[in-house]
Write an enzyme that holds these catalytic residues in place. Structure first.
Site, PDB file in Angstrom:
ATOM      1  CG  LEU A   1       7.322   1.519  -3.426  1.00  0.00           C
ATOM      2  CD1 LEU A   1       8.412   1.033  -2.490  1.00  0.00           C
ATOM      3  CD2 LEU A   1       7.866   2.579  -4.379  1.00  0.00           C
ATOM      4  CB  SER A   2       3.941  -1.611  -8.474  1.00  0.00           C
ATOM      5  OG  SER A   2       3.603  -0.413  -9.110  1.00  0.00           O
ATOM      6  CB  SER A   3       2.925  -4.503  -3.136  1.00  0.00           C
ATOM      7  OG  SER A   3       1.732  -3.801  -2.820  1.00  0.00           O
ATOM      8  CB  SER A   4      -1.476  -4.920  -6.270  1.00  0.00           C
ATOM      9  OG  SER A   4      -1.385  -3.704  -6.991  1.00  0.00           O
TER      10      SER A   4
ATOM     11  CD  GLU B   1      -4.377  -3.639  -9.363  1.00  0.00           C
ATOM     12  OE1 GLU B   1      -4.394  -2.789  -8.463  1.00  0.00           O
ATOM     13  OE2 GLU B   1      -3.356  -4.266  -9.680  1.00  0.00           O
TER      14      GLU B   1
ATOM     15  CG  ASP C   1       1.533   0.482 -11.224  1.00  0.00           C
ATOM     16  OD1 ASP C   1       2.197   1.470 -11.594  1.00  0.00           O
ATOM     17  OD2 ASP C   1       0.679   0.531 -10.323  1.00  0.00           O
TER      18      ASP C   1
ATOM     19  CE1 TYR D   1      -4.899   5.264 -10.209  1.00  0.00           C
ATOM     20  CE2 TYR D   1      -6.973   4.388 -11.011  1.00  0.00           C
ATOM     21  CZ  TYR D   1      -5.622   4.571 -11.157  1.00  0.00           C
ATOM     22  OH  TYR D   1      -4.996   4.067 -12.264  1.00  0.00           O
TER      23      TYR D   1
ATOM     24  N   GLY E   1       0.790  -1.218   0.000  1.00  0.00           N
ATOM     25  CA  GLY E   1       0.000   0.000   0.000  1.00  0.00           C
ATOM     26  C   GLY E   1       0.819   1.263   0.000  1.00  0.00           C
ATOM     27  CB  ALA E   2       4.322   1.960   0.215  1.00  0.00           C
TER      28      ALA E   2
END
EC number: 2.7.1.6
Length: 405
Positions: free
Chosen positions: A128-131, A163, A175, A225, A125-126
């Protein structure tokens, strides 16, 4: 690359003790967007780079049609039938890989039964494209295991579709594309309308990328968003009345802005304030231009001019797009006041998350100390810092002992 994860192999073998197939390991990086924010879903240019931080996935095929998911971030093991893949809130993190499996299935690539164990070092959730990292590593692994033969661009689009359609987040393709296509020491200059891209060498000798996590909570699906997307779509609908061949907002050139601004102010977009729509459109058009210019500056090694574009990008995101917020503004303002920093901006969707700064090598420690103190005074929070390198995109690992020590 090895990471020191205590008793990781024990966790993996406890989760997947079967002998139906060998354990296979894969890695997908996170990404930092150097410049070009909120332009991807507007058909504009972006300039992301893959990181050496990311998500590791260990997979073991199964003899049945069960899909089992586990991660070091949760004690929750999710198990579903491969023939009954649906979004369910209680599936939590597993909805991201399940979305990929769903999209692949609709494209004729049937995932086998398997155990999937995810672990990584990206803050969730920062921004940096963890998802995207989870989605792309899943797509890459299934492509490898099934021999489907899909190329990296297709895997990126599949991950984005997962997504958008399965998870329900209206993200652009940046991303997933940067996670799939990244190269070491290269940024990716990507036209998000055409998916034409160019790898740009990052000539930043003497400087380091420092990512600062605001540690302010941010949930992308629940943020503004989708509201920003709607505002941009409203601006485009007005613009198309005068310029019917324009497919995306970012296709408008800065030289056309005066005419476009007058059009937006006089004709308006039903249901939206004219001034708001003008500011959103101005950000997208100018930011896409900055991202194109930034690629040239990086390739030429003009790192100080690149830093100035980063600063201009943040001001636009703060004033015109209004996605920064108190935490990110405090981090960036602290960075701007630190000796040795030549550029800083928010990165990611905003509303919390991370900043990226260009900092002189010999000033990194002083920079982090200064920013930490200033940010804590302003917000009461303590940031986290990552001094990172630009790495390769998603790839298979030669053996499990390449990641487990």
């Amino acid at each position: 690359m090895p990471i020191p994860w205590p008793n990781l192999l024990d966790h993996i073998l406890a989760f997947s003790p079967g002998d139906t197939g060998e354990l296979r390991a894969y890695f997908a990086p996170g990404r930092v967007n150097l410049i070009g924010e909120h332009t991807d879903y507007n058909g504009g240019y972006v300039l992301p780079a893959a990181l050496t931080m990311g998500t590791w996935l260990v997979v073991r095929p199964r003899a049945d049609r069960r899909l089992r998911f586990a991660t070091t971030f949760s004690h929750h093991v999710v198990e579903v039938d491969a023939d009954d893949v649906q979004f369910r809130p209680e599936q939590d993190f597993a909805n991201y890989p399940l979305g990929v499996i769903d999209v692949l299935g609709r494209r004729g690539v049937e995932a086998p039964g398997m155990d999937l164990f995810f672990f990584g070092n990206l803050p969730i959730g920062a921004g940096l494209s963890s998802s995207a990292s989870v989605e792309v590593v899943t797509a890459f692994a299934i492509n490898d295991l099934t021999g489907a033969g899909l190329d990296r661009e297709s895997l990126a689009v599949i991950a984005q579709q997962a997504e958008n359609e399965f998870v329900g987040v209206n993200c652009g393709v940046m991303d997933q594309f940067s996670v799939a296509m990244g190269k070491k020491d290269m940024a990716l200059s990507l036209n998000c309308l055409t998916l034409a891209y160019e790898l740009v060498p990052v000539h930043s000798e003497g400087y380091r990328l420092v990512i600062a996590n605001s540690n302010a909570p941010r949930k992308l699906a629940g943020s503004k968003y989708n509201e920003r997307r709607a505002e941009c779509e409203a601006a485009l609908a007005v613009i198309k009345r005068r310029f019917p061949d324009v497919q995306a907002l970012a296709e408008i050139e800065p030289s056309q802005w005066s005419e476009v601004e007058a059009l937006l102010r006089t004709e308006g977009a039903p249901g939206f304030e004219a001034e708001v729509v003008v500011r959103r459109a101005r950000h997208v058009i100018m930011e896409s231009h900055r991202a194109r210019e930034a690629a040239r500056l990086l390739a030429d090694g003009n790192i100080e001019a690149f830093g100035e574009l980063m600063n201009a990008s943040h001001r636009s995101l703060r004033d015109d797009y209004e996605v920064t917020g108190e935490a990110l503004d405090a981090l960036v303002e602290a960075a701007w006041s630190a000796e040795g920093c030549i550029g800083s901006r928010m990165t990611g969707a905003g509303f919390g998350g991370c900043t990226v700064s260009l900092v002189r090598d010999d000033a990194v420690e002083a920079f982090t100390n200064h920013v930490q103190a200033a940010y804590q005074r302003a917000t009461g929070r303590s940031p986290s810092f990552y001094v990172t390198d630009i790495g390769d995109g998603v790839h298979a690992l030669p053996a499990l002992d390449a990641v487990v020590r």
